[in-house]
Design a protein around this motif. Structure first.
Motif, PDB file in Angstrom:
ATOM      1  N   TRP A  23       0.851  -1.196   0.000  1.00 15.77           N
ATOM      2  CA  TRP A  23       0.000   0.000   0.000  1.00 15.77           C
ATOM      3  C   TRP A  23       0.887   1.247   0.000  1.00 15.77           C
ATOM      4  CZ3 TRP A  23      -3.230   1.780   4.829  1.00 15.77           C
ATOM      5  CH2 TRP A  23      -3.970   2.921   4.480  1.00 15.77           C
ATOM      6  N   ILE A  24       1.698   1.381   1.038  1.00 15.75           N
ATOM      7  CA  ILE A  24       2.605   2.523   1.078  1.00 15.75           C
ATOM      8  C   ILE A  24       4.002   1.935   1.179  1.00 15.75           C
ATOM      9  CG2 ILE A  24       3.201   4.654   2.264  1.00 15.75           C
ATOM     10  CD1 ILE A  24       0.326   4.602   3.375  1.00 15.75           C
ATOM     11  N   PRO A  25       4.604   1.649   0.039  1.00 12.32           N
ATOM     12  CA  PRO A  25       5.823   0.835   0.052  1.00 12.32           C
ATOM     13  C   PRO A  25       6.971   1.465   0.829  1.00 12.32           C
ATOM     14  CG  PRO A  25       5.128   1.379  -2.190  1.00 12.32           C
ATOM     15  CD  PRO A  25       4.182   2.052  -1.285  1.00 12.32           C
TER      16      PRO A  25
ATOM     17  N   ILE B  33       4.170  -0.505   4.356  1.00 11.34           N
ATOM     18  CA  ILE B  33       2.796  -0.714   4.796  1.00 11.34           C
ATOM     19  C   ILE B  33       2.068  -1.513   3.722  1.00 11.34           C
ATOM     20  CG2 ILE B  33       0.610   0.425   5.287  1.00 11.34           C
ATOM     21  CD1 ILE B  33       2.268   2.737   6.412  1.00 11.34           C
TER      22      ILE B  33
END
Lengths: 537, 790, 527, 103
Positions: free
Chosen positions: C75-77, C81
């Motif tokens: 998701w939020i590399p 995350i």
């Protein structure tokens, strides 16, 4: 004389080849200002509304700034000082310039929608707005202590006028007077500090500061001698000037008064733009000292970082607590602005601490960590741009309907202006820092840097706790706005509120990024991180 | 014969579950299409419980057939039941057949698992022995009779506008409401289900489950007349007082669960292996505890050895399961605590008299014959786990109860209350017997009491019905002429409970035999333990009192001259549907115990007697009491019979002289001892004591708890607020209504602080500028003070 | 369907429904109601499919399903995350419970009488938040969903609530936000301590390996997390938001609040606080048990003194949820049964959560039904309802008995499993906890007496009772709850079977990570 | 002529600065406050010039001084305009009269 001729020739060459290119966004804004004046002079503004020219100019400027940023990030162009080292052309500056230009576009669009400068005053207002922005752009790129001061003055002077732009209103004039007196005083103190600094260090070029400083501090007697003390005093005085622009406690007094007296548009502009620029300046200034600090200086600057952190914590707490009792929504938002400046200052504090003390911590890539601090600051600024402008803009838009900026006069408007109020909700919750909104992510990044820097000094963990507690407290006053809008019933006989679609769309335009930044922050954080890494290496 | 256990379980389960089916249908239809005038609910309920009786009886017959009716064969020897066990044993027991002669005949198995936690398992099991079968037959039979009786008794509920003369609305009018015939029977059905579940339960946890369920049925039935406050209060009291007992019960459960890791009474199958139940764990095959040390502080819990015996592993193995002896005592006392609550023993006896607010059939079924006896049943069932200290506690509890209740019954005037106190007293006898080691005697009395007490309750119900819901004996009198059948059946019950008999002949009603057995046990016990002589004297004296107050009741009600003409005028004999059950029950009340100790009933019960009791138990533990052997008891049997009869006759005679042919006026005696009389009328002041000791304090604590936020934190808040006010020199009233909890404290403090910050924000430019200067100087000073001095 | 898609669809279906609701005309109230009910039913069906559907849930597996590390997408590399979802024996029953309670709450939403569109939209958003919280396996994602739930809740209480709704709403918000800030700090501790990891599964592995997080860290983190979750549970002394929130919230929201939201606290403790700080949890075990026991008794006493019907039920929630905290923390091994008693406590706590979800939702619904008619909740001004509304009263009695912990109904199993597991941990606390049975009986029966029994109804709006008969919709909701309570009470194995392997795995791994009763453990090892 | 030492010049600058600050904080008249500001700025200017003579700062200091003069003029112009506006609204330039905005 030939050397002088050579110098001149070189200067002209440099100016033509590089400096003017790098300076293009500012130049476009200057051109816009000139054209505005010309339009009025030629009475062309009867056919061409002023804002068209302004929008054209600002969007062009934004495009230029953006393309410069992309160029720098892609490596097509490289960072270099220009205008003989007065300004610095780098990714950090470009990022802030793009941000400011984008913000300018949004503010101009807002003023068009609210119609705050009437037709007659529009060219004046936009001139001031653009002029002030140019000052901010200079601040973002300042590479010289002189430019430092010039930038701040260029930003401040037009903004004094803008605060007092609502002609004939007592409050407005009072706000402007307060702002100008306070601003001038702060500028004076700062200038005095700058003069001492420049004199003691023997240079005005920011990149040279650190080496000179290292020489002074490393001269054996540590910091106990008069020179060192003078330097510290000077730094402190300069920081006072910046603190004024950032409305950091205890130099925040102008902020609520000026914001309350000014129109919401101006207040929104000042709250975001001048902060962004000032933070840019602060980072540059601080990095100049801390970046190359040696062992002795490291201790001093860790202390300085913690001191700044303490001030940040006080600012956050003060801003939040003082906002409790406000009844005017602009004033409430002004205190919120103070608090948010505190949050952002925490990031700077963490950066200083990490840069100064991180080397001594085993296993810490202190430059990367410092870059994360800066990343947090930049991301926060970016989100803050949208969420704070959103809050001010919606206040302004609703004010045009309710003719009041008292919280109680917004009672129940949610049922007549649902889109605006939902947008307000998103902005407010983002200001509180609730996921999945951008404000949360910004706070998270900053808090995480505080956490990391806590390994260097425990006080940073205290700050983290203070920040956390404040997040909870801040909810109470922010929610007053939402409570009024959503929960309280509309007053009997209140004027019905009708919001045109364009305005709703504008609100959505500002709010959607807040949501997107919260849900998909990657793009922005990576950008910010890249920018920060470039600056700090 | 391996299949007999499951087979019996099936029959009994049918008998057990049928009332539940009945309940569901009755409840569903009660809200739905059945109208208020329909007797269908009653018919269904009777059908269910009647069929249940048939299945129980069939199970009984199957059991008898399989054991060749050995129980009824004439065996003079008290260990006669051993011969029964020549037959192969129950499921899964074959691998240690050499133990079989010492283990009572029982079948156990599992219905289904409720929950499994690692090796721990909660399940619904069955445990069937002769006692279970007997209880099933007894409960279903009496329940059937009472159901039939109730059709008549509750018939005035068959209306769409029932006028409740005991409930008044705020204007003082009688409450009018819909009839609730179906509801009564649905509750009865539910109760039958719960009671039978309790009896068939194969583990102590399951007993607890149904223990609670009978409790809630009792609650519903006591509070059947929901409009009457007294009924509601009584229902609540019944349930809550029972919960006090259950509190102890749970403690017992917790201890056993923690140390034994199982709730099953006897061995059970877990996966492929057999695991010991509580009985095997605590007692050896000879019925003795195994200690791990000489000081007898720790008891070893048995596990299976390689031969499949339940033994305590030898040596200093830390893997050996043990339980501190004291905890075993506490566990026993805890479980007995539950029994105290359910069987209304001292000191939790107060709920039962109040429970008479329920309709009389309920009193007959729930509060005399079955549910209240469940405490005794459990005490008996759980006997192997009880140590001698617990038994002594049980004995004394029973002893105190039987005396206290009997004394109160002497002065009670409400016909049902007299019976209620007599029930408590008789339950005391049962408990006493169990505590004294007269296991079979106690249960013997349980069965006989169930018959004669339900009979008497039904008879009293008939009187009440006949007298149009008049329950006060002082308003009755001379009713014999009006309702002879009722009077005679009641007399059978009275004689039975009083324990009258003609000495030297077999002519004796059931109560004589059972009480005789108890007194004999007590006598034998006292001979072995002379210190505890009260355990013999009290029941003996109380036998006299019992006879006195029961005959007082009968004489007061049925003989003499009518004391209230109005009541007398309207009194009438009850319809057939009501007196037929009376007759049936009176036959059983008179004759169910024929043969006494040599009769079938007693033998049947003895068959389930815990191992080792027959030979007596030598003194051990702290209590140091010796339990008499059967021989000992047998030896004093005739003596006991004579003194008991003597006492009973004395009581009867006194009653006759006071109430039938008044030689002395009871009022005179009353006036002679006003203090004593009051003391008894006020039920030894137990209710007042509990009110003062528990109810009021708990309400006080409740108020304290709810006021905690407001009062305590309010105080802190006021202090904090005041100091903030002084500091900030701002005196502004603030909303006290929001003052509730710590959030407000913090919230208001911070808000106050926020307001105080406004002082700085004066709006005056000069001061603002001054701040710049002052701040710079201050910051400078602070920074230099803090900076490291190189 | 791809599991990730399916789970996402499950989570976001209500949110999608909320978006679709925007298009409904404001006047089409019935259409909106039916639409919401349809969505919730659909979600419930999906949760059931997750549980019972072929190949979707294997109750014999202890790990996360459908794959052990959860199905995920980055998701939020740059923060590592992941959008990571999954379920196991701990979360799945709660997911199903969420689906179930939401259907009934939607059916109970007929009493909402203003701003229907906004209400139903927020209602559905709330469901998304709840499902997301239970299914998220990434700490960050969990946190996001946890917070997302707050916003709709605030408005649902604040706009549609009772007279003091603003106060209640902000109180609820503040409490939970304070808790989640603590959780956030703990989250940062784990994130940076583990080398930037948010996956709850990986974090648990790291925490249990004994090297990554030292004792101090674990204790601090546990305290932070526990307070965060205890606020939600709520345990004394963090409970005071609950009575206010419940009293002011509209009926269906009370149902959700009691039925699902409180469970998040317990779930958080089991999913995060325990696995991530086994040492801390063990150090705090006695305190936790103490808090649990005190909450039981305190809640019961407080309930006894209430005169507001809803407040009473709210305090009963405090009391009942005390069993949850109690059961989770009875961490002590027994010589012969090892961790079985703890497992029992945990299972009991989980069961108690489910059971309380059913019974308290039912109780609130029953309060709501009568409130809709007579518009007051003063316990001293009821009475006689058993005659006026027999069906309602009968069902209410059944549901209240479930709350009382009557055997055969759901409340009993959880309470008794928890309580009898406690002796092994601490006899004293066990005895105190057991005394709760008396108080519970006292306040529930006293309530029943004051509301349903008695000669006549004593309060205002008596005529409304006759004008508004207990309708089929209400009867359906009540019946469903009662039947569920009975099914769970009679055959609890359906729930226990689903969660036991997971809990067993949890208990074993925790015991390994932080051996309780070291002396015994050594002795065992020697043999 | 003996050269004036740097310290002496700095002392003058410092005195100017302090006078300016005191003036800013004590004057009620807006004009007076502005005069204080000018004093502060000039104190700084003096420093710049002094440093340009005695330190490696060299010409940079003088350039800075010139710029500061320009900016000070601009600022003063704006400030005076604002003071005029204030006067128009309040009929006074007593800065203490501006106290509507507070709290």
């Amino acid at each position: 004389m030939s050397s002088f001729g050579n110098l001149l020739e070189q200067l002209v060459k440099e100016t033509q080849n590089t400096s003017l290119c790098h300076f293009a966004p500012e130049l476009v804004l200057c051109a816009t200002i000139v054209s505005l004046l010309l339009l009025r002079l030629l009475s062309l503004d009867r056919w061409i509304p002023t804002y068209v020219a302004v929008l054209l100019g600002t969007i062009t400027s934004l495009g230029l700034a953006g393309s410069q940023l992309l160029g720098l990030l892609n490596g097509d162009t490289h960072a270099e000082p220009f205008f003989s080292g007065l300004l610095m052309f780098d990714a950090f500056g470009a990022f802030l310039r793009s941000l400011l230009a984008l913000f300018l576009v949004l503010v101009v669009a807002l003023t068009v929608l609210t119609g705050i400068p009437d037709r007659e005053d529009a060219p004046d207002f936009y001139t001031l707005l653009l002029g002030s922005t140019i000052g901010m752009l200079l601040m973002a790129q300042a590479n010289n202590l002189l430019m430092f001061f010039i930038g701040i003055e260029m930003t401040s002077v037009p903004s004094y006028v803008m605060v007092g732009f609502l002609k004939g209103r007592k409050q407005s004039s009072e706000a402007a007077l307060k702002y100008v007196v306070y601003g001038a005083g702060a500028a004076g103190v700062m200038l005095y500090g700058l003069s001492l600094l420049a004199g003691v260090l023997g240079t005005v070029a920011i990149p040279e500061v650190s080496t000179h400083l290292a020489t002074i501090l490393g001269s054996g007697s540590g910091i106990s001698d008069a020179t060192s003390r003078t330097v510290i005093l000077a730094i402190l005085m300069v920081l006072v000037g910046l603190a004024f622009k950032l409305s950091i406690v205890p130099f925040h007094f102008w902020c609520p008064d000026a914001f309350e007296g000014a129109s919401a548009e101006v207040a929104g502009f000042l709250s975001v733009a001048s902060k962004a620029a000032a933070f840019g300046l602060l980072v540059r200034f601080v990095y100049a000292f801390v970046g190359g600090a040696n062992q002795v200086a490291a201790e001093v600057f860790t202390g300085l970082g913690i001191a700044i952190g303490a001030i940040a914590a006080i600012t956050v707490t003060f801003g939040n607590l003082a906002a409790y009792s406000q009844t005017n929504i602009k004033r409430l938002l002004a205190y919120s602005t103070i608090a948010h400046a505190g949050y952002m200052l925490m990031a700077v504090s963490a950066m200083i601490v990490i840069l100064a003390g991180g080397r001594s911590i085993e296993g810490m890539d202190y430059r990367a960590e410092a870059a994360r601090c800066l990343e947090g600051l930049l991301f926060y600024l970016f989100v803050y741009l949208f969420m704070n402008l959103g809050a001010f803009a919606i206040t302004a838009l609703l004010r045009n309907q309710t003719f009041s900026e008292k919280i109680e006069d917004f009672n129940g408007v949610a049922y007549e202006a649902p889109v605006l109020c939902v947008c307000m909700m998103a902005c407010v919750f983002s200001l509180v820092g609730l996921p999945p909104l951008g404000g949360f992510w910004g706070k998270l990044v900053i808090f995480s840097t505080l956490f990391v820097s806590g390994k260097i000094h425990w006080f940073m963990w205290v700050m983290l706790a203070i920040g956390g507690i404040n997040t909870v407290f801040s909810l109470v006053y922010y929610i007053q706005i939402l409570r009024a809008m959503f929960i309280k019933p509309r007053a009997e006989g209140a004027r019905p509120v009708q919001i045109p679609t364009a305005i709703s769309n504008y609100a959505l335009l500002i709010t959607v990024p807040v949501l997107l930044l919260g849900m998909f922050p990657t793009w922005t954080t990576e950008l910010a991180n890249k920018v920060a890494t470039i600056l700090l290496n | 014969m391996d299949s007999l256990g499951p087979e019996l379980a099936t029959y009994l389960s049918i008998a057990w579950l049928l009332p539940l089916v009945g309940f569901v249908i009755e409840v569903m239809n009660g809200f739905g299409q059945w109208n208020r005038l329909s007797r269908k609910a009653a018919l269904l309920a009777i059908a269910c419980i009647g069929t249940g009786f048939l299945f129980s009886s069939y199970a009984f017959c199957r059991w008898g057939t399989e054991t060749n009716w050995a129980v009824f064969a004439e065996h003079e020897s008290h260990d006669g039941h051993a011969s029964v066990l020549d037959n192969p044993k129950e499921v899964g027991h074959d691998h240690h057949a050499e133990n079989k002669s010492a283990v009572p005949l029982a079948y156990s198995g599992k219905f289904y698992t409720l929950a499994k936690f690692g090796n721990l398992e909660l399940s619904l099991d069955y445990y069937i022995d002769s006692l279970t079968l007997l209880m099933f037959c007894m409960v279903t039979f009496i329940a059937t009779c009472i159901h039939v009786f109730a059709v008549g008794y509750m018939s005035d509920e068959l209306t769409i506008e029932y006028v409740d003369h005991h409930a008044h609305d705020s204007h003082g009018h009688h409450v009018h409401r819909l009839g609730r015939f179906y509801r009564f029977f649905s509750f009865l059905s539910l109760f039958c289900f719960a009671m039978l579940g309790l009896v068939i339960a194969g583990n102590i946890f399951q007993v607890f489950v149904f223990w609670e369920l009978v409790g809630i049925c009792s609650f519903l039935l006591i509070g059947f007349y929901t409009e009457r406050k007294s009924a509601n209060v009584a229902a609540n009291k019944a349930f809550i007082v029972n919960r006090v007992g259950d509190f102890g019960f749970i403690i017992g459960l917790m201890i056993l669960w923690t140390y034994c890791g199982t709730f099953n009474f006897t061995e059970y199958k877990s996966g492929e292996t057999m695991k010991p139940g509580l009985f095997e764990m605590v007692r050896t095959a000879e019925g003795e505890l195994t200690y791990t040390d000489d000081t007898h502080e720790t008891v070893a819990l048995h596990t299976s050895n390689e031969h499949g015996h339940w033994v305590a592993p030898q040596g200093e193995s830390t893997k050996r399961r043990t339980i501190p002896y004291m905890l075993l005592v506490v566990a026993g006392l805890g479980v007995f605590g539950g029994c105290i609550g359910k069987s209304a023993q001292f000191p939790l006896q107060t709920w039962l008299p109040d429970a008479m607010e329920g309709p009389t059939p309920v009193s007959a079924l729930v509060h005399s014959a079955t549910m209240v006896a469940a405490g005794v049943y459990l005490a008996a069932r759980f006997f192997p786990v009880f140590t001698s200290e617990v038994l002594l506690a049980i004995a004394y509890t029973g002893c105190i109860t039987l005396f206290v209740a009997a004394t109160i019954a002497v002065v009670a005037t409400d016909i049902k209350k007299v019976l209620a106190y007599s029930t408590i007293s008789q339950l005391g006898y049962m408990m006493l017997a169990i505590g004294l080691g007269g296991w079979a005697a106690g249960l013997f009395h349980l069965i006989t009491h169930a018959f004669f007490k339900s009979l008497m309750f039904l008879a009293s119900g008939a009187v009440i019905y006949g007298c149009h819901h008049e329950q006060e004996m002082p308003k009755m009198g001379g009713l014999f002429k009006k309702m002879p059948i009722t009077a005679l059946t009641m007399l059978v019950g009275v004689i039975a409970i009083a324990g009258l008999a003609i000495p030297g002949t077999p002519i004796a009603f059931s109560g004589y035999h059972s009480k005789d057995a108890i007194v004999a046990t007590a006598l034998a016990y006292t001979q072995h333990n002379p210190v505890h002589f009260l355990l013999f004297m009290t029941p003996l004296v109380t036998a006299g009192i019992t006879a006195f107050y029961m005959f007082r009741l009968w004489f007061y009600t049925f003989t003499g001259t009518p004391r209230d003409e109005h009541v007398y005028e309207h009194a009438h004999e009850v319809p057939k549907v009501m007196f037929v059950p009376l007759l049936v029950l009176s036959v059983l009340a008179a004759g169910c115990a024929i043969g006494g100790e040599h009769g079938q009933l007693f033998k049947m019960i003895s068959l389930s007697e815990p191992v080792g009791l027959a030979e007596g138990v030598p003194a051990s533990g702290v209590a140091q009491v010796t339990l008499p052997s059967h021989d000992d008891i047998h030896a004093v049997h005739s003596t006991a019979g004579v003194v008991a009869l003597l006492a009973a006759s004395l009581g009867t005679l006194t009653a006759f002289l006071l109430y039938c042919k008044p030689v002395v006026k009871p009022e005179n005696i009353k006036n002679q001892f006003p203090g004593l009389h009051n003391f008894l009328v006020e039920k030894w002041y137990f209710d007042d004591l509990y009110e003062a000791l528990f109810i009021r304090p708990s309400h006080a604590v409740a108020r304290w708890a709810t006021g905690f936020d407001r009062l305590i934190l309010d105080g802190i808040l006021h202090g904090a607020a005041k100091s903030t006010v002084i500091v900030s020199a701002i005196d502004r009233k603030f909303d006290e209504g929001f003052v509730d909890g710590i959030v407000n404290l913090v919230g208001n403090t911070t808000r106050r602080f926020g307001y105080s910050l406004r002082v700085f924000q004066t709006g005056q430019i000069r001061q603002y500028v001054m701040f710049i200067a002052v701040s710079v100087v201050a910051l400078f000073a602070v920074l230099f003070a803090l900076l490291p001095k190189a | 369907m791809d599991p990730l898609c399916f789970l996402s669809a499950l989570i976001f279906l209500p949110a999608l429904g909320a978006l679709i609701l925007v298009a409904f005309p404001s006047k089409a109230v019935d259409a909106m109601r039916m639409f919401t009910v349809a969505i919730t039913v659909l979600v419930f069906a999906m949760t059931l499919n997750l549980w019972l559907g072929a190949g979707s849930f294997d109750s014999s597996i202890a790990t996360i399903q459908p794959v052990a590390e959860g199905v995920s997408k980055p998701w939020i590399p740059d923060w590592n995350i992941h959008y990571r979802l999954g379920y196991d024996g701990i979360s799945l029953p709660l997911v199903v419970l969420t689906g179930f309670v939401c259907v009934l709450a939607a059916l109970a939403s007929w009493s909402i009488n203003k701003l229907h569109k906004g209400y139903f939209m927020l209602f559905l958003l709330l469901e998304t938040g709840m499902l997301g919280t239970f299914l998220a396996l990434d700490f960050f994602l969990f946190y996001v969903f946890w917070e997302v739930m707050l916003l709709p809740m605030y408005f649902l209480i604040g706009i549609w609530g009772g007279p003091r709704r603003e106060y209640a709403a902000i109180k609820f918000f503040l409490y939970t936000l304070a808790g989640s800030v603590l959780m956030l700090i703990a989250m940062l501790m784990f994130y940076f301590g583990s080398g930037r990891e948010f996956s709850l599964i990986k974090l648990a592995e790291l925490a249990q390996d004994g090297h990554t997080f030292d004792y101090t860290t674990q204790v601090i983190a546990f305290v932070l997390l526990f307070i965060g979750f205890a606020i939600k549970v709520p345990s004394f002394p963090f409970h005071t938001w609950l009575p206010d929130a419940h009293v002011e919230a509209p009926t269906p929201i009370s149902m959700i609040l009691a039925g699902v939201l409180l469970k998040m606290g317990g779930y958080g403790i089991l999913r995060i606080a325990f696995p991530l700080c086994p040492l801390g949890a063990q150090a705090a075990a006695y305190t936790l048990v103490g808090i649990g026991v005190f909450s039981i008794i305190y809640g019961a006493f407080a309930a006894l003194a209430q005169t507001d019907f809803k407040r009473l039920v709210a305090y009963s929630s405090v009391s009942h949820m005390g069993y949850v905290v109690l059961g989770m923390a009875v961490w002590k091994i027994n010589e012969h049964n090892g961790t079985d008693f703890w497992l029992q406590g945990m299972s009991g706590a989980m069961f108690q959560m489910i059971a309380h979800g059913v019974s308290s939702a039912g109780m609130f619904f029953m309060v709501g039904v009568i409130y809709d008619r007579v518009h007051h909740r003063n316990l001293n001004e009821f009475g006689g309802l058993a005659n006026r509304m027999p069906l309602y009263s009968g069902l209410a009695a059944g549901i209240f008995f479930a709350g009382l912990g009557l055997p055969g109904l759901c409340g009993f199993i959880g309470e008794v499993a928890v309580v009898i597991s406690t002796w092994n941990f601490s006899p004293l606390l066990a005895i105190i906890a057991a005394s709760g049975v008396i108080l519970t009986a006292a306040y529930i029966l006293w309530t029943l007496q004051r509301v349903y029994l008695g000669a006549e109804y004593k309060g205002p709006h008596s005529e409304e009772i006759d004008h508004m008969p207990f309708n089929a919709r209400e009867a359906f909701v009540a019946f469903t709850l009662l039947i569920t309570a009975i099914v769970l009470g009679v055959y609890p194995a359906i729930v226990f079977d689903a969660m036991n392997p997971t809990l067993q795995g949890l208990v074993d791994s925790l015991q390994k990570a932080a051996p309780a009763d070291a002396a015994t453990a050594v002795t065992q090892a020697l043999q | 002529m003996e050269a004036v030492s740097l310290n002496s010049l700095l002392w003058v600058g410092a005195v100017l600065f302090v006078c300016g600050v005191i003036c800013m904080t004590t004057k009620r008249n807006a004009i007076g406050v502005l005069i204080g500001v000018e004093l502060v700025l000039n104190g700084a200017n003096l420093n710049f010039v002094a440093f340009s003579r005695y330190s490696p700062l060299a010409l940079d200091g003088q350039v800075a001084a010139i710029f500061v003069i320009v900016l000070a003029a601009a600022e003063a112009a704006v400030a005076l305009a604002i003071a005029m506006n204030f006067y128009n609204c309040h009929l006074s330039i007593d800065v203490d009269r501006g106290d509507e905005l507070h709290g």
